[in-house]
Design an enzyme around this catalytic site. Structure first.
Site, mmCIF file in Angstrom:
data_model
loop_
_atom_site.group_PDB
_atom_site.id
_atom_site.type_symbol
_atom_site.label_atom_id
_atom_site.label_comp_id
_atom_site.label_asym_id
_atom_site.label_seq_id
_atom_site.Cartn_x
_atom_site.Cartn_y
_atom_site.Cartn_z
ATOM 1 N N SER A 109 -11.134 -0.064 -1.940
ATOM 2 C CA SER A 109 -10.217 -0.262 -1.178
ATOM 3 C C SER A 109 -10.698 -1.408 0.058
ATOM 4 O O SER A 109 -9.598 -1.957 0.608
ATOM 5 C CB SER A 109 -9.766 0.893 -0.739
ATOM 6 O OG SER A 109 -8.581 1.721 -1.505
ATOM 7 N N HIS A 130 -3.885 5.050 4.701
ATOM 8 C CA HIS A 130 -4.556 4.020 3.853
ATOM 9 C C HIS A 130 -4.116 2.713 4.167
ATOM 10 O O HIS A 130 -4.798 2.022 4.392
ATOM 11 C CB HIS A 130 -4.520 4.481 2.492
ATOM 12 C CG HIS A 130 -5.294 3.813 1.583
ATOM 13 N ND1 HIS A 130 -4.878 2.519 0.846
ATOM 14 C CD2 HIS A 130 -6.459 4.164 1.157
ATOM 15 C CE1 HIS A 130 -6.080 2.066 0.090
ATOM 16 N NE2 HIS A 130 -7.004 3.226 0.142
ATOM 17 N N ASP A 189 0.967 -1.099 -0.078
ATOM 18 C CA ASP A 189 -0.042 0.026 -0.012
ATOM 19 C C ASP A 189 0.793 1.323 -0.119
ATOM 20 O O ASP A 189 2.053 1.322 -0.122
ATOM 21 C CB ASP A 189 -0.811 -0.227 1.272
ATOM 22 C CG ASP A 189 -2.354 0.645 0.813
ATOM 23 O OD1 ASP A 189 -2.328 1.893 0.542
ATOM 24 O OD2 ASP A 189 -3.382 -0.141 0.666
#
Length: 730
Positions: A350, A162, A135
């Protein structure tokens, strides 16, 4: 593993699998198990691949520095946590910006049904399992939800919000219950995306089974020909998975459906939202996950579903079915990197991707528990596609692929293996075919799938708009035949992407599925191939459901009876049925706990019995953990060594229904039997522990003055049978 599954389920099915496969059932991905996977790989091929990627990385970094020198921004971070980074350069010189795929605006996959106290109550949580996460940066490994189970695996100093959110959706332990991860007992190996191909290849070579990639190429910064194209990065990831066939990459489809970014889609107009997949989402061997809005019922059933309004749609240019599956991408609460105790909610593919990744990890854990091995990636992928919940028109589509991930149905198919389903890993040699004939289960849908990890495609698109050259290298075919009729798999047409799927010769997908509604009788499944096969063979996985694979019967066993007796014990027998495992339970009369033994034979020896005690026994058939018969009626006998005889009544303690009563009740000195008895009738007084403490002829009053106060059972045996009733001695 903390597994609260009922004792009978653990014992029975563990015994069943032990008999079938004769090896110890382990839990989690141990060092030895990873070594078994490692040793099956061609490490010279993998080392060459790593070297190739490392050289390419140096060249790529040099090109990126050139763009930076011209004023291009290589990294952007936004308030909502989105990260955009200049990460690659296309074969045509286009700078490729990667971005995280959350959209600023657990239950869907049915993973919750696999937990302790879930619908299937399997006690699965991912304990001992590892999942890779690449990521924008690494997760905040010190977060309270990770409890030491998140590892910065590449030493990156860049902690990403994230990455923390995605990792939390995978493994959070549930300190905040609403933020509990899908595989909440597992370990996450987090990595910065900078060297993703190199690191993933190294991890896969060392036995990694799954990785999650919730990022992709930013859709508003590439020429239109990139959309749906099989490019070098697509090919590279296919190479990795072909070289390490236990490794499966799971990617987010993207959130560009309403972006209007592709002015020249392969179908329709840019407002239709088709043809938006980019980069590694177009690889053949990985799973690309769409976002779905769903409603799940209390029994784990999908009640409604539609593709999320943000989720990027397929097809890819050669017409393959992409995305492959859909998961929950609605507002998901997960870990935040602000502090060790902070949380945030987000939506997008996601979050849909790790929901599926975590579910797949639980299925690998379950397969290892049942059978002692892990599935190859093609098997795991095929299992997920085979059992997905179809949405809208029958067959796949270019919005949610084969449907919504259903971990419950996948686990049940594994439970039914060799009973009503098949899960086989096979090899097709060049020039050969593979065939199997099976009987369909009446009034069910016979479904057969093949899945394979295909060698990388030879053609790479370098700038052609919507070029439909197939990326498939080894074209396998599945057909089902019966009485001269041939059944074909599903397929889609990229030029008519809005149409429903049809059945025919699929020339592009490394997964094919045939469904026959209301199948009846025998069908032959045949696997063949067109043209040559790279390396002279192709490994594939065959999955079948709705078939009568074995002759095992879950009818209640019949004629449970006493076969023989000796001074050491007794032998019981019953009518045998083919391929059936039996559970015989027995106990001293009126004891709470049964003793259990598992047998393939239709007889059982019981030893170490106490003379003068009454025992009871019952029996049931087992085909799988979820296919179990009811117990037979109980039989009873008083153990007398060689003189033991079966008592011919069904259950002690139902004498009232057989017209046997005693008075007075409660008794003080004597009891009198109220029943029509012959002069040969005999009685026994039995304690609640099953001990016979008094017996004699059942005529006239019975002296009970010597008995201690408490509850007893009076058993009366006559030529008409055996009766019983309870009485209390005060």
């Amino acid at each position: 593993m903390d597994c609260k599954k009922p004792t009978w389920a653990t014992g029975i099915f563990s015994s069943l699998i032990f008999f079938l496969f004769s090896f110890f059932l382990g839990y989690g991905q141990s060092k030895d198990q990873r070594e078994i996977i490692r040793s099956s790989y061609d490490h010279q091929r993998i080392d060459r691949l790593i070297s190739e990627f490392a050289t390419e990385q140096q060249t790529k970094e040099s090109k990126i520095r050139q763009f930076q020198s011209k004023g291009w921004r290589s990294l952007e971070k936004f308030r909502d946590g989105t990260v955009v980074a200049l990460k690659d350069v296309g074969s045509d010189g286009t700078p490729l910006f990667y971005t995280t795929l959350n959209d600023p605006t657990r239950q869907t996959s049915r993973a919750h049904t696999l937990y302790s106290d879930g619908l299937l109550d399997l006690g699965l949580d991912g304990t001992g399992m590892s999942v890779g996460v690449w990521d924008a940066g690494v997760a905040l490994t010190s977060h309270q939800e990770f409890n030491g189970r998140a590892t910065d695996n590449d030493g990156s100093a860049e902690v990403g919000p994230h990455a923390t959110m995605v990792t939390g959706h995978l493994i959070s332990q549930g300190v905040k219950p609403n933020a509990k991860g899908v595989a909440y007992g597992s370990e996450a190996l987090t990595h910065n995306w900078t060297r993703d191909k190199i690191e993933a290849t190294e991890a896969a070579a060392n036995g990694l089974l799954l990785s999650n990639h919730s990022y992709g190429i930013k859709s508003d910064r590439v020429p239109d020909w990139y959309f749906g194209a099989y490019i070098k990065v697509s090919q590279d990831w296919d190479k990795i998975m072909y070289s390490a066939p236990y490794y499966l990459m799971v990617t987010a489809a993207g959130n560009s459906q309403r972006s209007l970014d592709n002015e020249t889609p392969i179908y329709g107009t840019n407002a239709d939202g088709f043809d938006l997949l980019l980069g590694f989402t177009t690889s053949k061997n990985g799973l690309t996950i769409a976002g779905a809005n769903t409603k799940i019922g209390s029994k784990g059933e999908l009640q409604q579903a539609q593709v999320a309004s943000y989720s990027s749609l397929g097809p890819v240019d050669d017409g393959r079915i992409k995305p492959d599956l859909a998961g929950d991408g609605s507002s998901i609460l997960s870990t935040s990197s602000e502090t060790n105790t902070s949380y945030d909610a987000s939506a997008g593919t996601s979050l849909a991707a790790p929901g599926v990744t975590g579910s797949l990890l639980l299925l690998q854990q379950y397969h290892e528990e049942l059978f002692g091995t892990y599935m190859k990636a093609a098997t795991l992928k095929g299992l997920a596609l085979h059992t997905a919940d179809d949405v809208d028109a029958p067959g796949p589509d270019y919005k949610m692929g084969w449907g919504v991930m259903n971990a419950k149905a996948a686990a049940e198919l594994l439970q039914d293996k060799e009973y009503s389903s098949l899960v086989q890993e096979e090899r097709l040699e060049e020039g050969n075919t593979f065939s199997i004939t099976l009987k369909a289960r009446k009034n069910e849908t016979l479904t057969a799938s093949i899945s394979w990890t295909d060698p990388e495609g030879e053609y790479i698109n370098r700038g052609e708009m919507n070029n439909q050259t197939t990326a498939l290298t080894n074209d396998l075919d599945i057909r089902i035949t019966k009485d001269g009729e041939t059944y074909f798999p599903w397929k889609l047409n990229p030029s008519r992407a809005g149409d429903a799927a049809i059945k025919g010769d699929n020339l592009v997908d490394p997964y094919e599925r045939i469904q026959i509604e209301n199948a009846e009788g025998e069908y032959t499944i045949t696997i063949s191939h067109k043209g040559g096969l790279r390396d002279g063979f192709q490994d594939f996985s065959l999955l079948v459901s709705g078939a009568q694979v074995s002759a095992c019967s879950i009818e209640v066993p019949e004629e449970l009876d006493l076969f023989s007796a000796s001074e050491e014990g007794v032998t019981l027998f019953w009518n045998a049925t083919e391929d059936t495992l039996y559970e015989l339970q027995y106990r001293t009369f009126n004891q709470a706990e049964w003793q259990s033994t598992m047998l393939w034979e239709s007889q059982a020896e019981l030893s170490n019995l106490a003379v003068g005690q009454i025992y009871e026994a019952r029996l049931r058939s087992i085909c799988t953990e979820s296919a179990v018969s009811e117990f037979s009626d109980e039989i009873q006998f008083e153990f007398k060594g060689e003189e033991t005889e079966l008592m011919t009544y069904e259950t002690l303690g139902v004498g009232e229904e057989l017209h046997l009563t005693v008075f007075p009740n409660p008794a003080v000195e004597r009891i009198t039997v109220d029943a029509k008895l012959s002069e040969f009738a005999q009685y026994s007084i039995v304690t609640t522990a099953g001990n016979i403490i008094k017996k004699g002829k059942a005529r006239g009053a019975i002296d009970v003055s010597c008995l201690a106060s408490g509850l007893y059972v009076l058993v009366v045996q006559d030529h008409t049978g055996v009766m019983s009733t309870k009485f209390y001695k005060s």
